[in-house]
Design a protein around this motif. Structure first.
Motif, PDB file in Angstrom:
ATOM      1  N   PHE A  16     115.459  83.768  20.251  1.00 56.14           N
ATOM      2  CA  PHE A  16     116.659  83.542  19.429  1.00 56.14           C
ATOM      3  C   PHE A  16     116.349  82.514  18.327  1.00 56.14           C
ATOM      4  O   PHE A  16     116.731  82.688  17.166  1.00 56.14           O
ATOM      5  CB  PHE A  16     117.802  83.082  20.344  1.00 56.14           C
ATOM      6  N   TYR A  24     117.726  83.855   9.229  1.00 58.44           N
ATOM      7  CA  TYR A  24     118.701  83.033   8.486  1.00 58.44           C
ATOM      8  C   TYR A  24     117.988  82.046   7.555  1.00 58.44           C
ATOM      9  O   TYR A  24     118.328  81.942   6.382  1.00 58.44           O
ATOM     10  CB  TYR A  24     119.631  82.292   9.458  1.00 58.44           C
ATOM     11  N   LEU A  40     127.869  89.003  11.058  1.00 55.23           N
ATOM     12  CA  LEU A  40     129.266  88.552  10.979  1.00 55.23           C
ATOM     13  C   LEU A  40     129.672  88.556   9.505  1.00 55.23           C
ATOM     14  O   LEU A  40     128.953  87.998   8.680  1.00 55.23           O
ATOM     15  CB  LEU A  40     129.402  87.119  11.528  1.00 55.23           C
ATOM     16  N   ILE A  55     126.819  75.397   7.370  1.00 54.54           N
ATOM     17  CA  ILE A  55     126.416  76.429   8.341  1.00 54.54           C
ATOM     18  C   ILE A  55     124.889  76.578   8.335  1.00 54.54           C
ATOM     19  O   ILE A  55     124.285  76.842   9.373  1.00 54.54           O
ATOM     20  CB  ILE A  55     127.157  77.782   8.105  1.00 54.54           C
ATOM     21  N   HIS A  58     123.627  73.845  10.449  1.00 53.32           N
ATOM     22  CA  HIS A  58     123.983  74.199  11.827  1.00 53.32           C
ATOM     23  C   HIS A  58     123.018  75.235  12.400  1.00 53.32           C
ATOM     24  O   HIS A  58     122.582  75.138  13.542  1.00 53.32           O
ATOM     25  CB  HIS A  58     125.447  74.663  11.816  1.00 53.32           C
ATOM     26  N   GLY A  62     120.583  74.394  15.439  1.00 56.27           N
ATOM     27  CA  GLY A  62     120.715  75.246  16.630  1.00 56.27           C
ATOM     28  C   GLY A  62     119.359  75.748  17.095  1.00 56.27           C
ATOM     29  O   GLY A  62     119.059  75.767  18.296  1.00 56.27           O
ATOM     30  N   GLY A 103     129.068  73.258  12.416  1.00 53.76           N
ATOM     31  CA  GLY A 103     129.984  74.322  12.864  1.00 53.76           C
ATOM     32  C   GLY A 103     131.438  73.939  12.623  1.00 53.76           C
ATOM     33  O   GLY A 103     132.236  74.739  12.130  1.00 53.76           O
ATOM     34  N   THR A 112     136.648  80.907  11.526  1.00 54.77           N
ATOM     35  CA  THR A 112     135.728  81.893  12.110  1.00 54.77           C
ATOM     36  C   THR A 112     136.233  83.301  11.825  1.00 54.77           C
ATOM     37  O   THR A 112     137.397  83.499  11.469  1.00 54.77           O
ATOM     38  CB  THR A 112     135.652  81.727  13.642  1.00 54.77           C
ATOM     39  N   PHE A 122     135.852  77.704  19.497  1.00 49.72           N
ATOM     40  CA  PHE A 122     134.631  77.156  18.909  1.00 49.72           C
ATOM     41  C   PHE A 122     134.801  75.682  18.527  1.00 49.72           C
ATOM     42  O   PHE A 122     133.845  74.908  18.592  1.00 49.72           O
ATOM     43  CB  PHE A 122     134.186  77.998  17.703  1.00 49.72           C
ATOM     44  N   VAL A 129     130.161  69.445  22.432  1.00 46.11           N
ATOM     45  CA  VAL A 129     128.717  69.250  22.185  1.00 46.11           C
ATOM     46  C   VAL A 129     128.479  67.847  21.614  1.00 46.11           C
ATOM     47  O   VAL A 129     127.574  67.128  22.055  1.00 46.11           O
ATOM     48  CB  VAL A 129     128.173  70.343  21.229  1.00 46.11           C
TER      49      VAL A 129
HETATM   50  C1  HEM Z   1     122.397  75.878  20.311  1.00 52.14           C
HETATM   51  C2  HEM Z   1     123.352  75.730  19.424  1.00 52.14           C
HETATM   52  C3  HEM Z   1     123.766  76.776  18.418  1.00 52.14           C
HETATM   53  C4  HEM Z   1     123.077  77.849  17.922  1.00 52.14           C
HETATM   54  C5  HEM Z   1     121.659  78.267  18.237  1.00 52.14           C
HETATM   55  C6  HEM Z   1     123.958  78.543  17.013  1.00 52.14           C
HETATM   56  C7  HEM Z   1     123.608  79.659  16.283  1.00 52.14           C
HETATM   57  C8  HEM Z   1     124.446  80.358  15.440  1.00 52.14           C
HETATM   58  C9  HEM Z   1     124.097  81.551  14.700  1.00 52.14           C
HETATM   59  C10 HEM Z   1     122.717  82.212  14.706  1.00 52.14           C
HETATM   60  C11 HEM Z   1     125.182  81.966  14.015  1.00 52.14           C
HETATM   61  C12 HEM Z   1     125.289  83.181  13.061  1.00 52.14           C
HETATM   62  C13 HEM Z   1     125.854  84.364  13.774  1.00 52.14           C
HETATM   63  C14 HEM Z   1     124.822  85.064  14.639  1.00 52.14           C
HETATM   64  O1  HEM Z   1     123.767  85.473  14.158  1.00 52.14           O
HETATM   65  O2  HEM Z   1     125.067  85.176  15.840  1.00 52.14           O
HETATM   66  C15 HEM Z   1     126.239  81.026  14.311  1.00 52.14           C
HETATM   67  C16 HEM Z   1     127.514  81.098  13.802  1.00 52.14           C
HETATM   68  C17 HEM Z   1     128.489  80.166  14.055  1.00 52.14           C
HETATM   69  N1  HEM Z   1     128.413  79.079  14.913  1.00 52.14           N
HETATM   70 FE1  HEM Z   1     126.805  78.464  15.918  1.00 52.14          FE
HETATM   71  N2  HEM Z   1     125.158  77.877  16.987  1.00 52.14           N
HETATM   72  C18 HEM Z   1     125.078  76.798  17.825  1.00 52.14           C
HETATM   73  C19 HEM Z   1     126.054  75.865  18.083  1.00 52.14           C
HETATM   74  C20 HEM Z   1     127.320  75.902  17.543  1.00 52.14           C
HETATM   75  C21 HEM Z   1     128.324  74.906  17.757  1.00 52.14           C
HETATM   76  C22 HEM Z   1     128.159  73.644  18.613  1.00 52.14           C
HETATM   77  C23 HEM Z   1     129.425  75.288  17.081  1.00 52.14           C
HETATM   78  C24 HEM Z   1     130.726  74.556  17.088  1.00 52.14           C
HETATM   79  C25 HEM Z   1     131.448  74.241  16.161  1.00 52.14           C
HETATM   80  C26 HEM Z   1     129.114  76.539  16.404  1.00 52.14           C
HETATM   81  C27 HEM Z   1     129.948  77.248  15.568  1.00 52.14           C
HETATM   82  C28 HEM Z   1     129.610  78.390  14.860  1.00 52.14           C
HETATM   83  C29 HEM Z   1     130.500  79.074  13.941  1.00 52.14           C
HETATM   84  C30 HEM Z   1     131.928  78.665  13.610  1.00 52.14           C
HETATM   85  C31 HEM Z   1     129.811  80.187  13.431  1.00 52.14           C
HETATM   86  C32 HEM Z   1     130.299  81.222  12.420  1.00 52.14           C
HETATM   87  C33 HEM Z   1     131.138  82.220  13.156  1.00 52.14           C
HETATM   88  C34 HEM Z   1     132.037  83.035  12.243  1.00 52.14           C
HETATM   89  O3  HEM Z   1     131.795  83.205  11.070  1.00 52.14           O
HETATM   90  O4  HEM Z   1     133.027  83.485  12.749  1.00 52.14           O
HETATM   91  N3  HEM Z   1     127.827  76.859  16.722  1.00 52.14           N
HETATM   92  N4  HEM Z   1     125.772  80.064  15.172  1.00 52.14           N
END
Ligand code: HEM
Length: 256
Positions: A16, A24, A40, A55, A58, A62, A103, A112, A122, A129
């Protein structure tokens, strides 16, 4: 069995992380930020500089969490590499803060894809976190190692939630044909998933923190459960990697 589950989890999280960095991260030098919207919709909005930067930070934070989390557990448990554990611990705590704040900033400015329920799920996740990262670091500095361990377990349980979210979707979309999932992430399955990817992890984390020595009978149950979990992690990683991660990596590298 526990080792097999740990290894399967580490490999899956590394896949991942590689996907995040290549697909990305690689979109930035390739000037192809529209690609962020392939999975998305509207993750990238042209001209929305602050949420794009939030983002992006983030995503990369991540990837760091996924890559070094398991190593942090190993060095912490064995206590053989305290210096490395301390250095990686700082990196991990900062990455957790950046992933959380990035995020949350994105949610506040853009929201989102799934609307109110997903925003709430979220946001609570992001705040948890950040709190867990601060408490883990603070208790290590104060040499309160029991508390440090407890918060570190909570932090890791939360951090793996983001990875579990994808695996759960991978299994659900392939094996159950996405029952209750909608493209706008507002179906009943999506609304449960807005919380389900981290609340059960936190409950398991609390059980681990309070654990007493298991009896020989519960050893057998534990082995069966971890064995089944290893098979599930392997299967869902394969399904998700074959359908999403690998095709996107291959396209970015021009080998598709
Ligand atoms: C290990 C930690 C994290 C990783 C690896 C991660 C990874 C990702 C990835 C790759 C995406 C893009 C969508 C996809 O390809 O699936 C995403 C979207 C997103 N993540 Fe994270 N994320 C992490 C933690 C968090 C945390 C702590 C939050 C809390 C606020 C968060 C909030 C979001 C939001 C709001 C989006 C966009 C979703 C949308 O557009 O509806 N993420 N994340």
């Amino acid at each position: 069995m526990n080792r097999a589950l740990f290894a399967a989890t580490w490999i899956s999280m590394a896949c991942f992380a590689i996907y995040i960095v290549i697909f990305y991260g690689g979109a930035i030098p390739a000037h192809a930020l529209d690609d962020w919207n392939l999975l998305l919709p509207d993750v990238y909005v042209k001209g929305a500089f602050v949420q794009t930067a939030a983002i992006a930070a983030h995503f990369l934070a991540g990837a760091v969490l996924l890559a070094i989390g398991p190593a942090q557990i190993v060095t912490g448990q064995r206590g053989t590499m305290p210096k490395l554990h301390r250095v990686m611990g700082r990196v991990y705590a900062i990455a957790a803060g950046v992933a959380g704040f990035g995020g949350l900033t994105y949610i506040v400015l853009q929201g989102t894809v799934g609307g109110t329920v997903m925003n709430i799920g979220f946001s609570l996740y992001g705040v948890s976190v950040i709190v867990a990262a601060i408490e883990t670091y603070r208790n290590a500095r104060r040499k309160q190692f029991d508390r440090h361990r407890a918060w570190a377990i909570r932090l890791v349980a939360l951090a793996i939630g983001s990875w579990l979210f994808r695996l759960d979707y991978g299994l659900w979309l392939k094996a159950i044909h996405g029952l209750g999932h909608s493209h706008s992430y507002r179906g009943p399955f999506d609304q449960v998933m807005a919380f389900f990817f981290y609340v059960p992890n936190l409950l398991i984390a609390e059980m681990i923190i309070r654990r007493r020595e298991p009896s020989s009978r519960s050893h057998v149950t534990l082995n069966v459960v971890t064995g089944a979990a290893t098979v599930l992690v392997g299967t869902s990683t394969y399904l998700f990697a074959a359908s999403y991660w690998w095709p996107h990596i291959a396209a970015r590298l021009g080998i598709a």
